[in-house]
Design an enzyme around this catalytic site. Structure first.
Site, short mmCIF file in Angstrom:
data_model
loop_
_atom_site.label_atom_id
_atom_site.label_comp_id
_atom_site.label_asym_id
_atom_site.label_seq_id
_atom_site.Cartn_x
_atom_site.Cartn_y
_atom_site.Cartn_z
N PRO A 2 21.96 41.16 1.30
CA PRO A 2 22.85 41.14 2.46
C PRO A 2 22.98 39.74 3.05
O PRO A 2 22.01 39.05 3.28
CB PRO A 2 22.16 42.07 3.45
CG PRO A 2 21.21 42.88 2.64
CD PRO A 2 20.80 42.00 1.51
N GLU A 3 24.21 39.32 3.29
CA GLU A 3 24.46 38.08 4.00
C GLU A 3 25.38 38.42 5.16
O GLU A 3 25.69 39.59 5.39
CB GLU A 3 25.08 37.04 3.06
CG GLU A 3 24.24 36.90 1.81
CD GLU A 3 24.20 35.51 1.21
OE1 GLU A 3 24.66 34.56 1.84
OE2 GLU A 3 23.67 35.39 0.09
N LYS A 51 23.34 37.77 10.65
CA LYS A 51 22.88 38.83 9.75
C LYS A 51 22.25 39.99 10.53
O LYS A 51 21.61 40.85 9.94
CB LYS A 51 21.90 38.24 8.73
CG LYS A 51 22.60 37.19 7.85
CD LYS A 51 21.80 36.84 6.62
CE LYS A 51 20.74 35.82 6.93
NZ LYS A 51 20.00 35.45 5.70
N CYS A 229 27.64 26.55 -17.18
CA CYS A 229 28.38 26.19 -15.96
C CYS A 229 29.86 26.47 -16.19
O CYS A 229 30.40 26.14 -17.25
CB CYS A 229 28.15 24.71 -15.66
SG CYS A 229 29.17 24.08 -14.32
N CYS A 232 31.48 22.75 -16.47
CA CYS A 232 31.18 21.75 -17.51
C CYS A 232 30.47 22.34 -18.72
O CYS A 232 30.26 21.63 -19.70
CB CYS A 232 30.34 20.62 -16.91
SG CYS A 232 28.63 21.10 -16.60
N CYS A 254 23.66 23.55 -11.36
CA CYS A 254 24.05 22.93 -12.63
C CYS A 254 23.52 21.51 -12.63
O CYS A 254 23.86 20.72 -11.73
CB CYS A 254 25.58 22.91 -12.76
SG CYS A 254 26.10 21.89 -14.17
N CYS A 257 26.71 18.98 -12.80
CA CYS A 257 27.61 18.93 -11.65
C CYS A 257 26.85 18.66 -10.35
O CYS A 257 27.45 18.21 -9.36
CB CYS A 257 28.36 20.25 -11.50
SG CYS A 257 29.45 20.64 -12.88
ZN LIG Z 1 28.38 21.90 -14.38
#
Ligand SMILES: [Zn+2]
Length: 262
Positions: A2-3, A51, A229, A232, A254, A257
């Site tokens: 939950p967010e 929340k 990813c 990439c 990643c 990135c």
């Molecule tokens: Zn990446």
């Protein structure tokens, strides 16, 4: 997990069914509230703050937090529950609805007076009427040495971002989750992106950060360690972040990135 958007949606669903309705029976199944009886009170409103889920009953407020496993369900009287009865922490009956809170991480009943200050520590709510992007930006930027994911997760800075959004946001802006806030090129833009992501997801049952709603394509990095990813093709990594060894959180990124900070 939950967010803020999950809680917002839960509150919206409960509000639609319960606002203005009288509680005819209440059954709190946690030891500290075993003798609490709120029957006879009218549900004035159900709302979320970050929340946290709040049910206003005039002189009292029922406060719950879903934590990891919690959920609220609505049933007709006598309807079959979708989760086991032993997980129910509270059962609230109106004339034609039964609201069941399952596996709630926190369940409290506050007096109206307690409720006015209990959540004062929270920063501006990304999905609330009090959303204040400038205040949230100042709060995030105020600790430049802090890791960016932890700064976004700190509910005192802004209320509503959980671990999924924190990591998706780091990917979107090309920052390692533990990169210090000082290297974020534009904190205001990051905060604005957080607000727009939560808002876009607040009224749909799925959580999507990529803009691609197809199953399995909704997220950039969260829960995808070992997979390529989407930008990439590099294999995504998984680790842990946190400032308190007892409160570590799983982390995804990643390595290309989002290069690790120096
Ligand atoms: Zn990446």
């Amino acid at each position: 997990m939950p967010e803020g958007d999950t809680v917002f949606r839960a509150a919206t669903n409960l509000a639609t069914a319960l606002d203005g309705e009288m509680l005819v029976k209440t059954d709190f199944r946690v030891p500290q509230l075993a003798i609490t009886d709120l029957s006879g009170r009218r549900i004035e409103s159900v709302r979320s703050r970050g929340k946290h889920l709040l049910m206003d009953l005039g002189d009292h407020v029922v406060h719950s937090h879903l934590k990891m496993e919690g959920s609220w369900h609505l049933y007709p009287p006598g309807g079959t529950w979708k989760r086991p009865a032993h997980q129910a922490r509270v059962v609230l009956h109106t004339a034609d609805r039964v609201a069941v809170g399952f596996s709630l991480g926190v369940l409290e009943v506050w007096t109206a007076e307690e409720a006015t200050t209990a959540l004062d520590y929270l920063g501006p709510d990304l999905l609330g009427p009090d959303w204040d992007a400038e205040r949230a930006t100042r709060a995030v930027a105020s600790d430049p040495d802090r890791g960016v994911a932890m700064a976004l997760l700190d509910q005192r800075n802004l209320a509503g971002v959980g671990n999924v959004y924190a990591h998706e946001l780091c990917f979107i802006v090309g920052l390692h989750p533990e990169a210090p806030v000082s290297v974020v090129p534009d904190v205001a833009r990051l905060v604005d992106k957080a607000a727009r992501l939560l808002k876009a997801n607040s009224l749909r049952a799925m959580r999507c950060t990529t803009g691609d709603l197809r199953s399995g394509r909704e997220l950039w990095v969260y829960g995808r360690s070992g997979r390529p990813c989407r930008r990439c093709g590099t294999r995504l990594l998984k680790g842990e972040i946190g400032e308190d060894p007892l409160m570590m959180r799983v982390s995804f990124w990643c390595p290309r990135c989002q290069p690790a900070p120096d």
